[in-house]
Design a protein around this motif. Structure first.
Motif, PDB file in Angstrom:
ATOM      1  N   ASP A 145      23.046  36.306   8.191  1.00 23.32           N
ATOM      2  CA  ASP A 145      21.795  35.646   7.788  1.00 23.32           C
ATOM      3  C   ASP A 145      22.002  34.627   6.674  1.00 23.32           C
TER       4      ASP A 145
ATOM      5  N   ARG B 218      20.193  27.329  13.924  1.00 22.00           N
ATOM      6  CA  ARG B 218      19.327  28.398  14.434  1.00 22.00           C
ATOM      7  C   ARG B 218      18.581  29.117  13.319  1.00 22.00           C
ATOM      8  N   GLY B 219      18.713  28.624  12.072  1.00 22.26           N
ATOM      9  CA  GLY B 219      17.885  29.173  11.004  1.00 22.26           C
ATOM     10  C   GLY B 219      18.610  30.041   9.985  1.00 22.26           C
ATOM     11  N   ALA B 220      19.944  30.189  10.083  1.00 19.92           N
ATOM     12  CA  ALA B 220      20.651  30.953   9.056  1.00 19.92           C
ATOM     13  C   ALA B 220      20.608  30.186   7.743  1.00 19.92           C
TER      14      ALA B 220
ATOM     15  N   LYS C  63      14.556  32.841   3.809  1.00 20.65           N
ATOM     16  CA  LYS C  63      15.040  32.209   5.046  1.00 20.65           C
ATOM     17  C   LYS C  63      15.716  33.238   5.942  1.00 20.65           C
TER      18      LYS C  63
ATOM     19  N   ARG D 238      14.250  34.642   9.784  1.00 21.28           N
ATOM     20  CA  ARG D 238      15.009  34.542  11.020  1.00 21.28           C
ATOM     21  C   ARG D 238      14.642  35.655  11.979  1.00 21.28           C
ATOM     22  N   ARG D 239      14.291  36.795  11.398  1.00 27.88           N
ATOM     23  CA  ARG D 239      14.048  37.974  12.234  1.00 27.88           C
ATOM     24  C   ARG D 239      12.562  38.205  12.487  1.00 27.88           C
TER      25      ARG D 239
END
Lengths: 463, 245
Positions: free
Chosen positions: B53, B86-88, B211, B215-216
């Motif tokens: 993450d 992808r948002g990590a 952040k 993601r989840r």
């Protein structure tokens, strides 16, 4: 003696006398700075008056302790040193020591120059003093904002050492891979010292560790064990370089907490047992360094041992001070490796400690205080009764302690050093001990406070 | 749900107390009851896809930086870029920051190719920028400032594909010319504020944790923490920075 040298000497002496008379700070660098400005060849000319030549001691940790110890050995052996004992270790400090120890005709009160030298000043010191012996104790990341990278620093040191006459000697710490690498391929005589006992070793590197790669080929070093930071037994799987065999070594070590360290020493022609009255593995290295240097200078082993036994810690490194019915023990910590060793020593003895941590960020401390995040304060977990954070960067230190999760003790923050000292003494309680761990300028300020309270004598009261 | 932190090259890229940033992320998760795990991502190791993450990379000496550059190009780079898209989240400091740009051009020797997370490039400068930094930033918490210490000679210039992390009021920043400091692209932050950036700038730390959680799960809000000591350390460092410049 050249006229320019003579003039520079006289001017330097006048400045030194004035600075002592008016107490504007001990005069440990100003006379030398002025003398060198007037006569750039001042040092190289003055050292010609020393019949036994010069010795340079350098390394990140332990310069002052090692050279103070070596000075007392040389004194006992009749090789009276001229020594920059206040720890002023740039060229101006060396020049000032020469001025202080010379009479106005230029005759020196000592026969051998013994100079502690800042790592970055070593090339200049070698050029100006043509030393018969250079000793490098260790290389840790200290204040990179001053020096740049360690590898570059070591390369510069080696480049200067190579220029020495082949008859000269180089003494190196075998356990420090970067320091030991200086010795490979030298024409000069190389002596190695180190610790040959792994009782206090660990198989993981303390966080402060610096030198992880082979200086010769860049390969990653394999360690059998670590002793202190990146010091230990290592070899390079790529080029085969490995820790050199030692000429002088500690073969058996027993740590006695704050009381000191007991060890067995091996040197060419004998062994002996010794109790070192100051704590910490780093002081074993300092003893080994001073021993190696004095044996190389031809001092008899018996004289070396007698002097070592009489030795008490050099100024400021570990200081015991009585304050009423309480004790203050002050231990300088100026970088991660040194700080880790201090914590290890403090937590070695049983019982919860009352500790004052004083963090300054003046030029001499290093402006950048990020290094406290490389210190393993987590070792304090469950071992502190109280902690007081102080100094210019008191809140940075307090934050570091908070994130170390050291437990449910009280955490006080007081930037004012004198007030923090009082708070610490109250917390230590009647007949208790307050352990004070300051950075360099915080230590100087604390000493001033203690002098004002009649607790210690100023270190510049030398003549 | 566990927050997973991927520490890139911990033994090579960790100069000047960089691990303080990891400690801060870990503790600030723990204090909120969020499970957290640190994975060390060494040379040669591949990235576990979709699992990390927050990525972190610190600074290193020249030799280390060269070794890491090769590994980024050959092993981890493309996957890292994909994860960030992808948002990590990521925090990369000094050398790490430079390698997350397009390239680093030294005075002599080979150019180091970066992995282009940031639309930015770096050239060697002839002056070393050393000292305390104060800079205004949206991530600066109550005071609207971030505070830290810089020590770099590279000069970094940003393109349109990323925004500056902050605008310098004390210190040099990216290049001593345009007043910018650091870069942000999506959840990735690059900066010259080395060592312990996050402890004294909890707003930046929480940005990264937020952040990671986002993601989840959508709409996650972080519980507030008692940051009284953090903010005092921040404020006194700001005062000190203004005095020492």
């Amino acid at each position: 003696m050249r006229f320019a040298t003579r003039t520079a000497l006289l001017l330097g002496k006048t400045i030194g006398t004035a600075s002592r008379a008016f107490k504007f700070g001990g005069g440990s660098t100003l006379p030398g700075r002025v003398a060198r400005r007037l006569d750039p060849a001042f040092v190289s000319d003055m050292v010609k008056e020393l019949p036994l030549g010069c010795v340079l001691i350098t390394g990140t940790n332990g310069k002052t302790t090692t050279s103070a110890l070596l000075a007392s050995i040389l004194d006992r052996a009749g090789m009276t040193p001229v020594h920059n004992r206040t720890g002023a270790n740039l060229m101006a400090g060396i020049a000032s020591a020469l001025i202080r120890e010379a009479d106005s005709g230029g005759t020196l009160a000592g026969r051998l120059g013994l100079f502690e030298v800042d790592e970055a000043a070593l090339p200049d010191a070698i050029a100006e003093t043509a030393p018969r012996l250079v000793l490098v104790n260790n290389l840790f990341r200290d204040q990179l904002d001053r020096y740049g990278e360690l590898d570059t620093l070591a390369a510069k040191m080696k480049k200067a050492i190579v220029t020495l006459d082949p008859s000269r000697t180089v003494a190196l710490n075998a356990d420090d891979p970067l320091v030991a690498s200086i010795g490979s391929g030298l024409e000069q005589k190389v002596l190695y010292y180190g610790i040959d006992d792994q009782k206090y070793a660990s198989d993981t590197m303390q966080h402060a560790a610096d030198s992880k790669h082979c200086a010769a080929c860049g390969g990653r070093l394999d360690y059998d064990y670590y002793l202190f930071g990146h010091l230990g037994r290592y070899r390079c799987p790529d080029c085969g370089a490995s820790r050199p065999e030692t000429d002088v070594a500690a073969t058996h070590i027993e740590m006695l907490g704050m009381e000191g360290t007991r060890c067995t020493l091996r040197f060419p022609g004998g062994t002996c047992d010794l109790t070192i009255p100051v704590p910490g593995l780093y002081n074993v290295y300092n003893i080994l360094a001073a021993m190696t240097a004095s044996l190389a200078l031809g001092v008899e082993p018996d004289e070396v041992l007698g002097a070592v036994e009489d030795f008490t810690a050099a100024f400021g490194r570990v200081e015991r001070v009585q304050a009423g019915n309480r004790d203050i023990m002050m231990i300088l910590a100026k970088n991660p490796a040194g700080f880790n060793e201090v914590i290890r020593t403090l937590t070695f003895a049983p019982g919860k400690k009352t500790v004052m941590l004083a963090l300054n960020d003046n030029i001499a401390d290093g402006r950048d205080v990020s290094w406290i995040w490389d210190v393993d304060f987590e070792m304090f977990r469950g071992r502190l009764a109280d902690v007081v954070c102080s100094g210019v960067r008191a809140f940075d230190m307090a934050l570091r302690i908070k994130y170390a999760g050291v437990g449910e003790m009280s955490l006080a923050t007081e930037p004012d050093l004198a007030k923090a000292l009082d708070a610490g003494l109250i917390a230590a309680g009647r007949a208790g001990t307050l352990y004070v761990v300051p950075t360099y300028t915080a230590m100087l300020d604390l000493r001033k406070t203690m002098v004002e309270r009649g607790l210690v004598t100023p270190y510049w009261e030398d003549n | 749900m566990t927050v997973r932190i991927g520490w890139l090259y911990p033994d090579l890229m960790n100069i000047y107390g960089d691990r303080g940033n990891i400690m801060t992320l870990v503790q600030r998760c723990k204090w909120r009851g969020i499970p957290v795990q640190v994975d060390e991502l060494a040379l040669g190791a591949r990235l576990p896809e979709g699992l990390i993450d927050i990525f972190f990379m610190g600074g290193g000496q020249d030799r280390e930086q060269k070794i890491v550059c090769r590994d980024l190009l050959e092993v981890k780079g493309p996957a890292l870029k994909r994860e960030i898209d992808r948002g990590a989240a990521a925090l990369v400091v000094c050398g790490g920051y430079q390698l997350f740009g397009k390239y680093y051009r030294p005075f002599e020797g080979e150019e180091l190719t970066g992995i282009e997370v940031f639309d930015a490039y770096t050239v060697a400068g002839n002056k070393r920028c050393i000292g305390n930094v104060v800079a205004t930033s949206a991530l600066g918490g109550p005071s609207g400032t971030i505070v830290g210490f810089e020590n770099h000679s590279g000069k970094t210039y940003l393109g349109d594909g990323c925004t500056p992390l902050a605008m310098v009021s004390v210190g040099f920043g990216n290049n001593s010319e345009d007043g910018t400091e650091g870069a942000i692209y999506r959840g990735a932050i690059g900066t010259y504020l080395h060592g312990s950036l996050l402890p004294k700038n909890p707003g930046v730390a929480d940005f990264l944790i937020e952040k990671a959680l986002a993601r989840r799960e959508e709409g996650v809000r972080l519980d507030p923490l008692d940051d009284a000591l953090e903010l005092k350390a921040h404020d006194s460092a700001v005062v000190r920075a203004r005095k020492t410049h």
